[in-house]
Write a protein that holds these residues in place. Sequence first.
Motif, PDB file in Angstrom:
ATOM      1  N   VAL A 238      57.814   3.635  46.648  1.00 47.66           N
ATOM      2  CA  VAL A 238      58.428   3.262  44.801  1.00 47.66           C
ATOM      3  C   VAL A 238      59.771   3.670  44.108  1.00 47.66           C
ATOM      4  O   VAL A 238      59.927   3.466  43.005  1.00 47.66           O
ATOM      5  N   ILE A 239      60.164   4.276  45.038  1.00 49.28           N
ATOM      6  CA  ILE A 239      61.623   5.094  44.734  1.00 49.28           C
ATOM      7  C   ILE A 239      62.614   4.346  45.483  1.00 49.28           C
ATOM      8  O   ILE A 239      62.261   4.205  46.981  1.00 49.28           O
TER       9      ILE A 239
ATOM     10  N   SER B 171      57.151  -1.821  47.571  1.00 48.74           N
ATOM     11  CA  SER B 171      56.042  -1.475  48.861  1.00 48.74           C
ATOM     12  C   SER B 171      55.776  -1.859  50.197  1.00 48.74           C
ATOM     13  O   SER B 171      54.956  -2.744  49.977  1.00 48.74           O
ATOM     14  N   ALA B 172      56.907  -1.254  50.750  1.00 52.86           N
ATOM     15  CA  ALA B 172      56.289  -1.982  52.522  1.00 52.86           C
ATOM     16  C   ALA B 172      55.230  -1.109  52.858  1.00 52.86           C
ATOM     17  O   ALA B 172      54.362  -0.283  52.741  1.00 52.86           O
ATOM     18  N   GLU B 173      54.521  -1.598  54.039  1.00 52.79           N
ATOM     19  CA  GLU B 173      53.724  -1.542  54.264  1.00 52.79           C
ATOM     20  C   GLU B 173      53.709  -0.080  55.937  1.00 52.79           C
ATOM     21  O   GLU B 173      54.683  -0.407  56.544  1.00 52.79           O
ATOM     22  N   PRO B 174      53.547   0.572  55.818  1.00 54.56           N
ATOM     23  CA  PRO B 174      53.443   1.636  56.721  1.00 54.56           C
ATOM     24  C   PRO B 174      53.097   1.073  58.230  1.00 54.56           C
ATOM     25  O   PRO B 174      51.703   0.219  58.590  1.00 54.56           O
ATOM     26  N   ILE B 175      53.626   1.027  59.443  1.00 53.63           N
ATOM     27  CA  ILE B 175      53.526   0.744  60.632  1.00 53.63           C
ATOM     28  C   ILE B 175      52.971   1.400  61.435  1.00 53.63           C
ATOM     29  O   ILE B 175      52.816   1.451  62.791  1.00 53.63           O
ATOM     30  N   GLY B 176      53.060   2.898  61.430  1.00 54.18           N
ATOM     31  CA  GLY B 176      52.074   4.085  61.948  1.00 54.18           C
ATOM     32  C   GLY B 176      52.842   5.351  61.058  1.00 54.18           C
ATOM     33  O   GLY B 176      52.968   5.620  60.487  1.00 54.18           O
ATOM     34  N   ILE B 177      51.759   6.255  61.933  1.00 52.24           N
ATOM     35  CA  ILE B 177      52.052   7.703  60.988  1.00 52.24           C
ATOM     36  C   ILE B 177      52.292   8.771  62.317  1.00 52.24           C
ATOM     37  O   ILE B 177      51.878   8.629  63.734  1.00 52.24           O
ATOM     38  N   GLU B 178      53.111   9.632  61.799  1.00 54.00           N
ATOM     39  CA  GLU B 178      53.298  10.888  62.683  1.00 54.00           C
ATOM     40  C   GLU B 178      52.506  11.814  62.347  1.00 54.00           C
ATOM     41  O   GLU B 178      52.848  12.296  60.999  1.00 54.00           O
ATOM     42  N   ARG B 179      52.616  12.571  62.845  1.00 55.77           N
ATOM     43  CA  ARG B 179      51.944  14.404  62.727  1.00 55.77           C
ATOM     44  C   ARG B 179      52.766  15.046  63.512  1.00 55.77           C
ATOM     45  O   ARG B 179      53.378  15.235  64.975  1.00 55.77           O
TER      46      ARG B 179
ATOM     47  N   ALA C 103      56.579   0.536  39.206  1.00 58.13           N
ATOM     48  CA  ALA C 103      56.382   2.218  39.944  1.00 58.13           C
ATOM     49  C   ALA C 103      55.248   3.099  39.948  1.00 58.13           C
ATOM     50  O   ALA C 103      55.030   3.165  38.247  1.00 58.13           O
ATOM     51  N   ASN C 104      54.284   3.503  40.985  1.00 58.08           N
ATOM     52  CA  ASN C 104      53.053   4.363  40.265  1.00 58.08           C
ATOM     53  C   ASN C 104      53.401   5.459  40.880  1.00 58.08           C
ATOM     54  O   ASN C 104      53.179   5.661  42.050  1.00 58.08           O
ATOM     55  N   LEU C 105      53.449   6.725  40.192  1.00 56.66           N
ATOM     56  CA  LEU C 105      54.254   7.204  40.664  1.00 56.66           C
ATOM     57  C   LEU C 105      52.413   8.527  40.699  1.00 56.66           C
ATOM     58  O   LEU C 105      52.482   9.889  40.774  1.00 56.66           O
ATOM     59  N   ILE C 106      51.136   8.412  40.007  1.00 59.69           N
ATOM     60  CA  ILE C 106      50.181   8.934  40.125  1.00 59.69           C
ATOM     61  C   ILE C 106      50.014   9.153  41.161  1.00 59.69           C
ATOM     62  O   ILE C 106      48.543   7.739  41.637  1.00 59.69           O
ATOM     63  N   ALA C 107      48.863  10.380  42.016  1.00 60.52           N
ATOM     64  CA  ALA C 107      47.986  10.547  43.218  1.00 60.52           C
ATOM     65  C   ALA C 107      48.769   9.757  44.434  1.00 60.52           C
ATOM     66  O   ALA C 107      48.061   8.576  45.112  1.00 60.52           O
ATOM     67  N   ASN C 108      49.319   9.088  44.382  1.00 58.02           N
ATOM     68  CA  ASN C 108      50.426   8.646  45.693  1.00 58.02           C
ATOM     69  C   ASN C 108      50.745   9.381  46.313  1.00 58.02           C
ATOM     70  O   ASN C 108      51.677   9.934  46.524  1.00 58.02           O
TER      71      ASN C 108
ATOM     72  N   TYR D  41      68.323  19.625  46.788  1.00 62.96           N
ATOM     73  CA  TYR D  41      67.259  19.030  47.847  1.00 62.96           C
ATOM     74  C   TYR D  41      65.943  18.620  46.828  1.00 62.96           C
ATOM     75  O   TYR D  41      65.126  18.286  47.399  1.00 62.96           O
ATOM     76  N   LEU D  42      65.654  19.446  45.628  1.00 62.96           N
ATOM     77  CA  LEU D  42      63.822  19.510  44.626  1.00 62.96           C
ATOM     78  C   LEU D  42      63.799  18.174  43.699  1.00 62.96           C
ATOM     79  O   LEU D  42      65.424  18.082  43.397  1.00 62.96           O
ATOM     80  N   HIS D  43      62.760  16.674  43.543  1.00 64.50           N
ATOM     81  CA  HIS D  43      63.412  15.991  42.349  1.00 64.50           C
ATOM     82  C   HIS D  43      61.949  16.108  42.394  1.00 64.50           C
ATOM     83  O   HIS D  43      60.950  15.877  42.007  1.00 64.50           O
ATOM     84  N   LEU D  44      61.749  15.557  40.596  1.00 61.68           N
ATOM     85  CA  LEU D  44      61.283  15.953  40.015  1.00 61.68           C
ATOM     86  C   LEU D  44      60.445  14.203  39.613  1.00 61.68           C
ATOM     87  O   LEU D  44      61.412  13.250  39.171  1.00 61.68           O
ATOM     88  N   LEU D  45      59.803  13.606  40.211  1.00 61.51           N
ATOM     89  CA  LEU D  45      58.954  12.191  40.142  1.00 61.51           C
ATOM     90  C   LEU D  45      58.445  11.882  38.899  1.00 61.51           C
ATOM     91  O   LEU D  45      57.078  12.439  38.216  1.00 61.51           O
ATOM     92  N   SER D  46      59.180  11.215  38.009  1.00 63.12           N
ATOM     93  CA  SER D  46      58.726  11.203  36.500  1.00 63.12           C
ATOM     94  C   SER D  46      59.733   9.835  36.387  1.00 63.12           C
ATOM     95  O   SER D  46      60.798   9.733  36.291  1.00 63.12           O
ATOM     96  N   ASN D  47      58.643   9.329  35.431  1.00 57.04           N
ATOM     97  CA  ASN D  47      59.151   7.752  34.577  1.00 57.04           C
ATOM     98  C   ASN D  47      58.830   7.557  33.457  1.00 57.04           C
ATOM     99  O   ASN D  47      59.515   6.072  33.342  1.00 57.04           O
TER     100      ASN D  47
END
Length: 790
Positions: free
Chosen positions: A603-604, A480-488, A592-597, A527-533
């Motif tokens: 992770v994808i 996982s990459a570390e974020p370098i900032g946040i957009e709002r 990959a951790n999909l719970i409460a992420n 356009y929708l994806h179910l995140l499940s491993n």
Amino acid sequence: MHRPIVCLFILLFFFTTSKAQEKYTLFGTITEASSNETLIGVSIAVPELQTGVITNEYGFYSLTLPKGNYTIIVSYIGFNDIKKEINLNKDTTLNLQLNEAIEELNEIILTEDIEKVNIRKPQMSVNSLSSSSIKKIPAILGEADVLKSILLLPGVTSGGEGASGFNVRGGSVDQNLILLDEATIYNSSHLFGFFSVFNPDAIKDLKLYKGGIPAKYGGRISSVLDIYQKEGNSKEFKANGGIGIVSSRLLLEGPLKKDKGAFLIGGRSSYAHLFLPLLDNDNKAYFYDLNTKLNYKINKNNNLYLSGYFGRDVFSIANSFENTYGNSVINLRWNHLFSDKLFSNLSLIYSDYFYGLELDFVGFKWNSGIQNFNLKYDFKNYISNKLKLNYGLNNTYYRFNPGEIKPNRSDSGILPNKLTDKYANEFAAYIDAEHKVSSNLTLQYGVRWSHFTRLGQDELFIYENNQAVNFNTDFQIYESAEPIGIERFKRSAQITTFNNLEPRVALSYALNNNNSIKASYNHMAQYLHLLSNTSSPTPLDVWSPSGKYIKPQILDQYAIGYFKNFNNDSYSLETEAYYKDVKNRIDYIDGANLIANDAIEQVILNGKMRSYGLELMLKKNSGKLNGWLSYTLSKSEQQTPPRSTNETGINNGKWYTTSFDKTHDLSINASYNLNDKWSFNSNLIYQSGQPTNYPIGQFEYKDLSIPIYGDRNNQRLPSYNRLDISATLTPKKNKNRKLQAQWVFGIYNVYNRKNAASINFSRNEDTGNNEALRTSIFGIVPSVTYNFKF
């Protein structure tokens, strides 16, 4: 909306509402005589012109014919035919009512359309099941089940016993669009896959589209399961239901105003958990659901419908853990007849899927879900007997709740936390034509334009080079990459937009009245994806929209088939070959951790998928013995190649078998009507084992044995097979009383095969050796169900 699309629909409206000058139109609605229930797929044939039409989803039909005298033949499976002579010298309304056939020994169990329509109709890769057919199929614990029934069809599989959802032609569960009275159902299973959310008593019609999908459907790329509920009896009050070992059901229907309006309300509930305290067991697992529908005929051109569904599952362990999840939908519809050739349906739909989790021993509550509001306006126009148009608009607004945690008591020490909600809007416009080019060649072609907007949200992470996943060259793994900032963003902002033209085409070439060749092509976007491993989705899995880091899935599917009726239509044969190619299929990095992420993009990766296969279905349609044999030979694979020469990709960039690949899938369903009192049914099922991973080696580290795994899904579980049987007793005294009773005796998995749901490896504490442990869910399961109606 784009101006060209608006102009197209305006021109279509004015063009298609104009009156024919040299011909006249025969139109109307076909209903069931005993209840005024509209009938879908009724055949209206004109032998003199060798033409005909079938009724739409609301029982409406329209035929334009030259002036003259004709014989009209109306036929529908399970009902007596009507033959009527007419003199067509003006536009004429002809509403007809069909009476249910008393003799049921020749009932067709599985059918598409009748009177040769299935041979000449370009629609392929479509199966239909009636409520009565579903109820005859043996199922676990004696409960008739929609999803278990469609698993007997070619190209349809599941992750195994106790697995949620279904897989179509090598696709994943989230690639299926499931509609109940036009409303989206996001989780189709009760009790983690043991039952479906659909009450068979409330169902009128079911169609499964595996390919050749009409342009009015969109948003998923594998299949469409389109289910319509009954409308209710507007003539008299009726009730029916059933009492089983683990659950019961009751359906009530009757007139709001005789011959003008009706209501329907049905409920189901399981109750096995009520007996657990007698065994000193504090655990619970149960479900309940409610189906409702109201309809009212304002006048001959206008009808209103209000339908809904509410369902919940509850699973708890000793009052320290509780899991609650379920669907809620409501749909308000207005049918309007603009003219004898133009039928419309306007729908306002709300759909909600909720997931809740409470861990009392930890001290927190968790909830997540997805909501959508959908406004759609569909038109069906009968230009002529050779050309019919379907067109419409559809707009859906989504709200995604990926998760929220709250303390459930003051001393829990849990701090409230809310993952960032996501929002999106999907607009679509479509036009689709059914075109009879000649007596032998019929086409269905159309296009759907979809426009998806990922709307503003409170926070969105920014990454270097817009890559949320990095590759560690030292360890040769993805991280996982570390974020370098946040957009709002403001809610009205557009983070990302996607546009796709989705053309569809299908054709049928009739070699003669009993043989035809069909082909189809679909280009579709999801356009929708179910995140499940996991191979079988769980209620904890989270839906996520496409956006800055997740691309929409794009499908191209090709199919060709040969269809044959023989022995006076007593038998039919359907064979199809297909190839599917999917771009941007998401894949998960190792660990990959999909719970409460809150940063699921870390992770994808975007990969691709392909599946191909051959399907065969042989049906016996009449006589005391009827049923079908279906066989599918198929392959489903996924690949995530490296993004650059420095990376390895997932599984070293090689194609690997998906978790829902089943090389061989054989199903046999047989129904035998011995007499008016007894009937017998059976299923025989064989499937290749589900792909999985076994350790291929191990190494020792600080007295621990660490397993080593090879390529993804490189091994399989043992093959799956079972035999189910049931017997239905209908007492003869039913004929002389208002209360009609029926007993259904069943045995699931007759020879008690312990099919493997999973195989786990562990060290035996006594011997110190590693051993494989097989987990099975069901052995032999007997059942008895009492059904009634009055």
